[in-house]
Design a protein around this motif. Structure first.
Motif, PDB file in Angstrom:
ATOM      1  N   HIS A  51       0.828  -1.204   0.000  1.00 33.85           N
ATOM      2  CA  HIS A  51       0.000   0.000   0.000  1.00 33.85           C
ATOM      3  C   HIS A  51       0.866   1.259   0.000  1.00 33.85           C
ATOM      4  O   HIS A  51       0.609   2.207  -0.757  1.00 33.85           O
ATOM      5  N   CYS A  52       1.912   1.267   0.822  1.00 34.97           N
ATOM      6  CA  CYS A  52       2.784   2.440   0.893  1.00 34.97           C
ATOM      7  C   CYS A  52       3.589   2.614  -0.391  1.00 34.97           C
ATOM      8  O   CYS A  52       3.871   3.746  -0.810  1.00 34.97           O
ATOM      9  N   THR A  53       3.954   1.525  -1.017  1.00 32.90           N
ATOM     10  CA  THR A  53       4.690   1.604  -2.283  1.00 32.90           C
ATOM     11  C   THR A  53       3.835   2.263  -3.356  1.00 32.90           C
ATOM     12  O   THR A  53       4.314   3.098  -4.137  1.00 32.90           O
ATOM     13  N   ALA A  54       2.570   1.899  -3.389  1.00 26.89           N
ATOM     14  CA  ALA A  54       1.656   2.502  -4.372  1.00 26.89           C
ATOM     15  C   ALA A  54       1.273   3.920  -3.982  1.00 26.89           C
ATOM     16  O   ALA A  54       1.043   4.760  -4.852  1.00 26.89           O
ATOM     17  N   GLY A  55       1.174   4.181  -2.676  1.00 24.45           N
ATOM     18  CA  GLY A  55       0.792   5.501  -2.201  1.00 24.45           C
ATOM     19  C   GLY A  55      -0.692   5.675  -2.011  1.00 24.45           C
ATOM     20  O   GLY A  55      -1.144   6.553  -1.265  1.00 24.45           O
ATOM     21  N   ALA A  56      -1.493   4.862  -2.688  1.00 29.79           N
ATOM     22  CA  ALA A  56      -2.946   4.881  -2.559  1.00 29.79           C
ATOM     23  C   ALA A  56      -3.466   3.597  -3.170  1.00 29.79           C
ATOM     24  O   ALA A  56      -2.846   3.025  -4.070  1.00 29.79           O
ATOM     25  N   GLY A  57      -4.606   3.146  -2.694  1.00 29.08           N
ATOM     26  CA  GLY A  57      -5.145   1.927  -3.274  1.00 29.08           C
ATOM     27  C   GLY A  57      -6.499   1.557  -2.695  1.00 29.08           C
ATOM     28  O   GLY A  57      -6.958   2.126  -1.698  1.00 29.08           O
ATOM     29  N   ILE A  58      -7.131   0.595  -3.366  1.00 30.61           N
ATOM     30  CA  ILE A  58      -8.430   0.093  -2.923  1.00 30.61           C
ATOM     31  C   ILE A  58      -8.220  -0.860  -1.745  1.00 30.61           C
ATOM     32  O   ILE A  58      -7.334  -1.720  -1.789  1.00 30.61           O
ATOM     33  N   TRP A  59      -8.998  -0.671  -0.711  1.00 28.50           N
ATOM     34  CA  TRP A  59      -9.016  -1.646   0.369  1.00 28.50           C
ATOM     35  C   TRP A  59     -10.129  -2.652   0.050  1.00 28.50           C
ATOM     36  O   TRP A  59     -11.304  -2.429   0.340  1.00 28.50           O
ATOM     37  N   GLU A  60      -9.711  -3.745  -0.564  1.00 34.68           N
ATOM     38  CA  GLU A  60     -10.669  -4.720  -1.071  1.00 34.68           C
ATOM     39  C   GLU A  60     -11.538  -5.298   0.033  1.00 34.68           C
ATOM     40  O   GLU A  60     -12.733  -5.543  -0.144  1.00 34.68           O
ATOM     41  N   TRP A  61     -10.931  -5.489   1.204  1.00 33.60           N
ATOM     42  CA  TRP A  61     -11.669  -6.094   2.314  1.00 33.60           C
ATOM     43  C   TRP A  61     -12.782  -5.190   2.845  1.00 33.60           C
ATOM     44  O   TRP A  61     -13.711  -5.652   3.510  1.00 33.60           O
ATOM     45  N   ALA A  62     -12.714  -3.911   2.529  1.00 32.09           N
ATOM     46  CA  ALA A  62     -13.760  -2.986   2.966  1.00 32.09           C
ATOM     47  C   ALA A  62     -14.696  -2.606   1.832  1.00 32.09           C
ATOM     48  O   ALA A  62     -15.680  -1.894   2.046  1.00 32.09           O
ATOM     49  N   SER A  63     -14.421  -3.089   0.627  1.00 34.19           N
ATOM     50  CA  SER A  63     -15.195  -2.729  -0.556  1.00 34.19           C
ATOM     51  C   SER A  63     -16.054  -3.916  -0.996  1.00 34.19           C
ATOM     52  O   SER A  63     -15.800  -5.070  -0.630  1.00 34.19           O
ATOM     53  N   ASN A  64     -17.053  -3.619  -1.797  1.00 33.53           N
ATOM     54  CA  ASN A  64     -17.897  -4.706  -2.310  1.00 33.53           C
ATOM     55  C   ASN A  64     -18.247  -4.497  -3.782  1.00 33.53           C
ATOM     56  O   ASN A  64     -19.289  -4.945  -4.252  1.00 33.53           O
ATOM     57  N   ASP A  65     -17.361  -3.803  -4.502  1.00 36.87           N
ATOM     58  CA  ASP A  65     -17.658  -3.473  -5.908  1.00 36.87           C
ATOM     59  C   ASP A  65     -16.829  -4.276  -6.885  1.00 36.87           C
ATOM     60  O   ASP A  65     -16.833  -3.981  -8.086  1.00 36.87           O
TER      61      ASP A  65
END
Length: 798
Positions: A609-623
């Motif tokens: 996550h830190c390497t990308a700087g931003a990202g989807i938290w899949e475990w909190a998403s449902n899309d």
């Protein structure tokens, strides 16, 4: 005034005295020439208007005093083979430092086109304060400089920072009497209570009294001698005096006086260090300092148009003006420059006479070539622990509780331990190391204090590596001096009060930006900030401690210099910390909470996550597998928690909604990739945030910064940011977010208001949100704490 100095002493032989005075005249000549001359550098022909620059810029008033000191420092460097750098607070004395580095040869080595001959002297003069040339201050372009001095107040803090852990280095620091009136400088005299002669170098302060600012007298030049003497003895110094009036303006006698005083000061420094290194530090030393009183604009025109100039504030900048149009002024300038007798100083080719050049030190003993003033040459990588070893176990997101900065403190502790032998890492903080949860560092070191230590003092020693003084200016200045001379450090501070050093940060950022483009300047270690005790958890201190705006200041700087990180939990904080300590030539700002908080990512996921700087938290998403109906974005630990809580409510109320949760840890990714090297390409940004769906963005700081960073993005019109809007008081943690509409209930309301497909189905949800907010207010006003379901909230999977 100097009871311990033989007033009749003449340490300079007649021959050396004449040569040193000639060297002094040469440096003054070059200083004046830089301000005025475009051509005719050696006055081979009568001075004409076309020989003078069209725009006269620069500062003369302090330069002759700085020149005088430099000549005498060259002598003691040679006599004692000293490792010395020269820090000049009066940065307006830029012509002086350029002149001396030119005379000693270091300038031409760094800038071969400015050769030591007539052609090179012309270039030296023309380039000064000239388009495409060099600045008028002792800037980063000036060899030997670590303190620009354009903004006053920091020279002595920089000097002491340079001396820490540099046992063989002497930093001579000239403090102008105008600069001495600033708050940071007044505080920095106390740095002598932190300098340990067993392990550190020394600082020789020289207070230069010339009785003039831009338009009036200075305070310290106008107080009685006994007051001045008591002031500096009270600070813990042993002052020696060099006074132009005491020798009736006899320059030769003043040379002898300065030489005697300088010899005594160096002898005392060496004696203090020798005793401490042989016998250990028994008590705080009384370090020598010099108070030098000379006329402002010394050796310049005494009177111009019937007004006093030498010895007056009028000589501060450019004493003789309108030299192109006023022939009387042109004549004054020519007489002034010829008074230095350049024909006795430079040969037919414009080269400094060999017998005078021989007075300068050789090689890296020249102050313009000293490696400590180009700290990247001396920089060595830190020995780093593996940050993964401190990982918090996160079996399920949002269930484990930990104090992020306390975990980080354990890593910092081991950085100190691993680099103890190298002595190249220190922690700086204004009395907040423990408060900011870095208490683990005290397992391996103490706070530094070279003063009386009482039996019941807590974790304080003469050799501690934790530098605490209740002055953000002092901590910043020490750290800058430490870094610029080739070492590493970390500055932890309350978020609200880092603003105290806004301008110091600005100056350091400018220094780094300019030196990136100076080939001979080597990259230095990054300046790293931890900002904690932040806006959302200052419930016990209230509005005065609630200010997240430093990030806005940082974002104004050039993209290749600054970074801002808001890690949401301990494992991301560890990853970011490791990255910052390994980085070079940047200013890294980390904003992280110190209170017990939910942990979201295991270490592997945190690194990604830190390497990308931003990202989807899949475990909190449902899309997954389609487009979301809404993007719930967050940046910062408290906004992240409130976003996740809002997502839970939305799922319960509207199970069919497709929600994407995006967390941002590196604020720079929000910018386009053509604006910042960490910026996200437009295609990636569109993929992450969509091109047409509502984005509800919960942000740690002032909301408009997010808009400023993303205004050129495709979907900016659908971006709705919540953050701090200057609402605060002494209240509960959750009430703080409610006051600023950043809480989970407001975030849910913002979301459903922007989803037309929910039209006609939101009345009960809105009533639920209103009821919960009313219940919250009633509860905190009755019980003084947040409701249990708020206090104890955790993320659990459906």
């Amino acid at each position: 005034m100097n009871a311990e100095i033989d007033q009749n002493a003449k340490p300079l032989s007649p021959d050396l005295l004449q040569k040193m005075d000639a060297y002094f005249r040469a440096s003054n000549y070059l200083s004046v020439g830089q301000i005025y001359l475009y051509d005719n550098p050696l006055l081979r022909v009568p001075l004409a208007p076309e020989h003078v620059k069209p725009r006269l810029l620069g500062h003369w008033g302090t330069s002759p005093g700085l020149n005088f000191v430099y000549v005498h420092l060259n002598r003691v460097i040679n006599n004692h083979d000293l490792d010395m750098i020269y820090v000049t607070g009066p940065g307006h004395g830029g012509p002086s430092l350029v002149a001396h580095t030119y005379l000693e040869g270091s300038y031409s080595e760094f800038y071969p086109n400015v050769s030591q001959d007539e052609q090179g002297m012309k270039k030296l003069f023309t380039q000064f304060s000239f388009p495409g040339g060099v600045p008028s201050h002792v800037a980063s372009e000036t060899p030997g400089s670590i303190n620009e001095g354009g903004e006053l107040g920091y020279c002595l803090s920089h000097a002491f920072g340079a001396a820490f852990d540099n046992p063989d280095l002497i930093v001579t620091c000239v403090v102008g009497d105008g600069e001495a009136e600033t708050g940071p400088l007044a505080t920095s005299w106390h740095s002598n209570k932190f300098l340990n002669p067993e392990y550190d170098g020394a600082v020789l302060p020289i207070l230069h009294l010339n009785d003039g600012k831009i338009a009036g007298p200075t305070v310290l030049a106008r107080i009685p001698h006994n007051e001045l003497d008591m002031l500096f003895r009270g600070y813990g110094y042993k002052p020696y005096y060099v006074d132009y009036d005491s020798v009736n303006g006899d320059t030769m006698a003043l040379h002898q006086q300065m030489a005697a005083v300088m010899d005594r000061a160096i002898a005392e420094i060496k004696a203090i260090q020798a005793d401490a290194r042989a016998n250990g530090l028994k008590e705080r030393p009384v370090w020598p300092m010099i108070v030098m009183r000379t006329p402002k604009g010394w050796t310049g025109p005494k009177v111009i148009d019937g007004l006093k100039y030498e010895g007056s504030f009028r000589s501060h900048q450019v004493p003789v003006s309108e030299t192109k149009t006023n022939l009387d002024h042109l004549k004054i300038l020519e007489e002034w420059m010829r008074s230095y007798k350049p024909e006795e100083l430079f040969d037919e080719d414009g080269r400094f006479l060999p017998e005078l050049e021989a007075l300068a030190p050789k090689g890296i003993r020249r102050m313009g070539a000293n490696p400590h003033a180009n700290g990247g040459i001396l920089l060595r990588d830190l020995r780093m622990p593996d940050f993964r070893d401190y990982a918090v176990d996160v079996p399920h997101p949002g269930a484990t509780v930990a104090e992020a900065t306390r975990i980080q403190g354990r890593m910092i502790r081991d950085v100190i331990t691993l680099n103890e032998e190298a002595r190249n890492f220190r922690v700086f903080s204004p009395d907040e190391t423990e408060s900011n949860r870095w208490g683990a560092v005290f397992e391996v070191t103490d706070r530094c204090l070279v003063a009386d230590i009482k039996p019941d003092d807590y974790q304080i020693s003469h050799n501690g590596r934790i530098m605490e003084m209740l002055s953000e200016h002092q901590c910043e200045g020490w750290l800058e001096g430490y870094i610029l001379t080739g070492r590493h450090g970390f500055f932890s501070c309350y978020e609200a009060f880092i603003h105290i050093i806004d301008s110091m940060f600005n100056q350091h950022a400018k220094w780094l930006e300019v030196t990136r483009h100076i080939p001979w300047r080597r990259p230095v270690a990054s300046l790293n900030y931890l900002l904690t005790s932040h806006v959302w958890r200052q419930d016990h201190n209230g509005l005065s401690h609630q200010n997240p705006g430093f990030m806005d200041i940082v974002m104004n700087k050039k993209a290749d210099i600054t970074r801002v990180y808001l890690p949401p939990d301990a494992n991301t904080l560890l990853s970011v910390t490791d990255h910052c300590l390994r980085s070079r030539h940047r200013i890294n700002v980390i904003v992280a909470g110190k209170q017990p908080a939910l942990q979201y990512l295991n270490m592997d996921d945190a690194i990604k996550h830190c390497t990308a700087g931003a990202g989807i938290w899949e475990w909190a998403s449902n899309d997954k597998g389609g487009e979301p109906d809404v993007v719930m974005a967050c940046c910062g630990d408290i906004p992240t928690m409130e976003t996740l809580a809002a997502v839970k409510i939305l799922r319960e109320q509207f199970p069919e909604l497709k929600i994407r949760v995006v967390n941002v840890v590196n604020l720079m990714v929000l910018q386009p990739s053509n604006e910042h090297p960490n910026g996200m390409p437009d295609k990636d940004f569109d993929s992450l945030f969509t091109t047409d769906k509502p984005i509800i963005f919960a942000y740690h700081g002032y909301p408009w910064l997010i808009h400023r960073l993303t205004y050129r993005r495709t979907n900016h019109k659908n971006l709705h940011v919540r953050g701090y809007k200057e609402e605060g008081t002494t209240t509960t943690p959750f009430d703080m977010v409610v006051l600023n509409d950043l809480d989970r209930f407001h975030l849910v309301g913002d979301t459903i208001d922007r989803l037309p497909q929910l039209a006609g189905r939101t009345a009960y949800t809105k009533q639920y949100l209103r009821d919960r907010l009313l219940e919250h207010k009633a509860y905190v006003h009755q019980y003084g704490e947040d409701m249990p379901e708020i206090r104890d909230w955790k993320w659990t999977d459906d």
